[in-house]
Design a protein around this motif. Structure first.
Motif, PDB file in Angstrom:
ATOM      1  N   ASN A 190       0.817  -1.205   0.000  1.00  0.00           N
ATOM      2  CA  ASN A 190       0.000   0.000   0.000  1.00  0.00           C
ATOM      3  C   ASN A 190       0.855   1.261   0.000  1.00  0.00           C
ATOM      4  OD1 ASN A 190      -2.674  -1.261   0.221  1.00  0.00           O
ATOM      5  ND2 ASN A 190      -1.945  -1.966   2.210  1.00  0.00           N
ATOM      6  N   TRP A 191       0.206   2.356  -0.349  1.00  0.00           N
ATOM      7  CA  TRP A 191       0.888   3.652  -0.366  1.00  0.00           C
ATOM      8  C   TRP A 191       1.398   4.014   1.029  1.00  0.00           C
ATOM      9  CZ3 TRP A 191       2.125   6.756  -4.414  1.00  0.00           C
ATOM     10  CH2 TRP A 191       2.560   8.052  -4.123  1.00  0.00           C
ATOM     11  N   ALA A 192       0.597   3.746   2.037  1.00  0.00           N
ATOM     12  CA  ALA A 192       0.935   4.032   3.427  1.00  0.00           C
ATOM     13  C   ALA A 192       0.119   3.084   4.301  1.00  0.00           C
ATOM     14  CB  ALA A 192       0.623   5.500   3.772  1.00  0.00           C
ATOM     15  N   PRO A 193       0.435   2.952   5.582  1.00  0.00           N
ATOM     16  CA  PRO A 193      -0.347   2.064   6.434  1.00  0.00           C
ATOM     17  C   PRO A 193      -1.837   2.382   6.442  1.00  0.00           C
ATOM     18  CG  PRO A 193       1.662   2.713   7.551  1.00  0.00           C
ATOM     19  CD  PRO A 193       1.585   3.544   6.303  1.00  0.00           C
ATOM     20  N   ASP A 194      -2.197   3.651   6.201  1.00  0.00           N
ATOM     21  CA  ASP A 194      -3.605   4.041   6.237  1.00  0.00           C
ATOM     22  C   ASP A 194      -4.130   4.499   4.875  1.00  0.00           C
ATOM     23  OD1 ASP A 194      -2.027   6.291   6.164  1.00  0.00           O
ATOM     24  OD2 ASP A 194      -3.119   7.380   7.730  1.00  0.00           O
ATOM     25  N   VAL A 195      -3.342   4.272   3.807  1.00  0.00           N
ATOM     26  CA  VAL A 195      -3.760   4.630   2.447  1.00  0.00           C
ATOM     27  C   VAL A 195      -3.554   3.419   1.551  1.00  0.00           C
ATOM     28  CG1 VAL A 195      -3.454   6.164   0.486  1.00  0.00           C
ATOM     29  CG2 VAL A 195      -3.124   7.043   2.805  1.00  0.00           C
TER      30      VAL A 195
END
Length: 455
Positions: A190-195
């Motif tokens: 993923n792009w980031a842990p939350d994205v």
């Protein structure tokens, strides 16, 4: 058949997540390092463990040993299926159960093979690559239970970290167990842990050994140094000739692309510098978006050099040297074509007429997703629902050569690349970890996607 709405599935994922984390914890402890022997007893234990876990979520799973192209014993593979309706789509779920080695356990902040939770992250070798992928499949299948609306086939590979030498022969020998309409490869991130992200492209790879010779034998550096340059210096000049003063490769025939599906968001240079531990004084090479430089433009890396160690050196001019070049290629370029382009360039640019010889080695094709298919749109919608934010599609600079091979063998199948990694997961490196909240969202997203594909 029972039917669950999105809220039902979310609740089931949350209720089951402690089991998923416990499974991942036990998987990490198995030390399934394939480089210590892909056919070893430790890899059989890992495969048996995964097969048992899949049976627990409704998959008729078994362990099969592959055979290498030379006829020797290969990896322990896990295959399985659950067929619910001959008219329903068939989805192949892929992950791998082998992990990278840990050369220096003392350099880790935690015990590499003891799962350790720190804040929102679970640390341990294989926590994201690719125990996290196995966890996603297990959690999604459990969440849907008897409401699973698609036929599922599962392949958990046992040699991905070793380059998958028996992968294609194994698939060709078991075609019916892999034939599917959609293939979900949970070995990306993923792009980031939350994205969340779908991976839209992977670069290909080609490697070659380059030998540079200037003398028939070594000679004294004081007697001949000056007009005669040593082979190491000539090799450095040859390597440098591949680049312009901005750091872009200038090799004719080596193709470059822009990000597949368009660039939704460029990478943050400060984050990339931090994650890659780049020294403060270094200026990033190349031009264009940072994303294109990492995902879809070619790169060349010297990954090995033959030379006399400094402590053993003395005053001679090296007659010959050799270096290994790894070239990441644009997703759409045939690696054989790139290999020829690089080889021709190096021979043509031999500095001062030195003898340059290139030995071609391995090739792996890149891959690009079609972002406009209904399956891709379903996947993006599932990620959006699970994470509560819009996905940001991304490419990967690395290569997963078996994905284009799967596409070649099953041209009608649509491939989706998902997975649990994020920019600070440190796959293949020290302190590998997975975001627990991100992993839970990935489980939910895959369950929602399977539900959508059933419609």
């Amino acid at each position: 058949m029972t039917s669950f709405n999105a809220d039902d599935i979310r609740q089931r994922v949350h209720a089951d997540f402690p089991r998923v984390v416990d499974m991942l914890t036990r998987k990490i402890a198995l030390r399934s390092v394939s480089s210590q022997g892909i056919d070893g007893a430790h890899m059989r234990r890992s495969a048996d463990f995964v097969a048992d876990e899949l049976r627990g979520v409704g998959i008729d799973a078994r362990v099969v040993q592959s055979t290498n192209p030379d006829g020797t014993a290969g990896a322990w593979e896990v295959v399985g299926s659950r067929m619910v309706d001959p008219q329903a789509p068939t989805v192949l779920l892929y992950a791998h159960h082998d992990v990278q080695p840990v050369p220096d356990a003392g350099a880790w902040d935690t015990e590499p093979f003891v799962a350790t939770t720190v804040g929102d992250r679970l640390y341990g070798r294989g926590s994201c690559d690719d125990g996290g992928g196995i966890a996603i499949h297990s959690g999604a299948l459990h969440a849907l239970g008897d409401a699973l609306p698609v036929n599922v086939k599962v392949f958990i590979e046992g040699e991905e970290e070793m380059g998958s030498p028996s992968f294609i022969p194994f698939i060709e020998a078991h075609r019916e167990e892999f034939a599917s309409d959609i293939i979900i490869v949970a070995d990306s991130g993923n792009w980031a842990p939350d994205v969340p992200s779908l991976t839209t492209s992977l670069r290909g790879n080609t490697t070659m050994d380059v030998s540079v010779r200037v003398l028939r034998h070594p000679v004294h550096s004081g007697q001949y140094g000056g007009p005669v340059l040593d082979a190491h210096t000539l090799a450095a000049m040859l390597i440098a000739s591949m680049y312009d003063d901005r750091g872009d490769l200038v090799i004719p025939g080596l193709l470059a692309q822009e990000p597949v599906g368009g660039l939704q968001r460029d990478l943050d240079e400060a984050s990339v510098r931090r994650d890659a531990a780049v020294v403060d004084s270094y200026r990033m090479a190349g031009t264009g978006s940072l994303a294109s430089r990492l995902w879809t433009k070619p790169s060349a890396t010297v990954i090995g050099v033959d030379g006399t160690p400094v402590d053993d050196s003395f005053n001679v001019i090296a007659d010959t040297t050799r270096f290994r070049l790894s070239v990441r290629t644009a997703p759409g370029q045939r690696p054989e074509e790139a290999q020829r382009a690089v080889s021709d360039f190096l021979v043509a640019h031999a500095p001062h007429g030195a003898q340059v010889q290139v030995t071609a080695l391995d090739n792996g094709m890149g891959w690009a997703m079609d972002p406009d298919t209904e399956v891709a749109k379903d996947a993006l919608a599932a990620l959006r629902e699970a994470y509560g934010v819009d996905p940001v599609n991304k490419g990967e600079g690395g290569s997963i050569p078996f994905i284009p091979e799967l596409q070649r063998l099953f041209p009608a199948a649509q491939v989706l690349a998902t997975g649990p990694e994020d920019p600070i997961s440190n796959a293949h490196s020290l302190n590998e970890s997975v975001s627990l909240s991100g992993l839970r969202n990935d489980v939910l997203a895959e369950a929602l996607l399977l539900r959508s594909l059933g419609r």
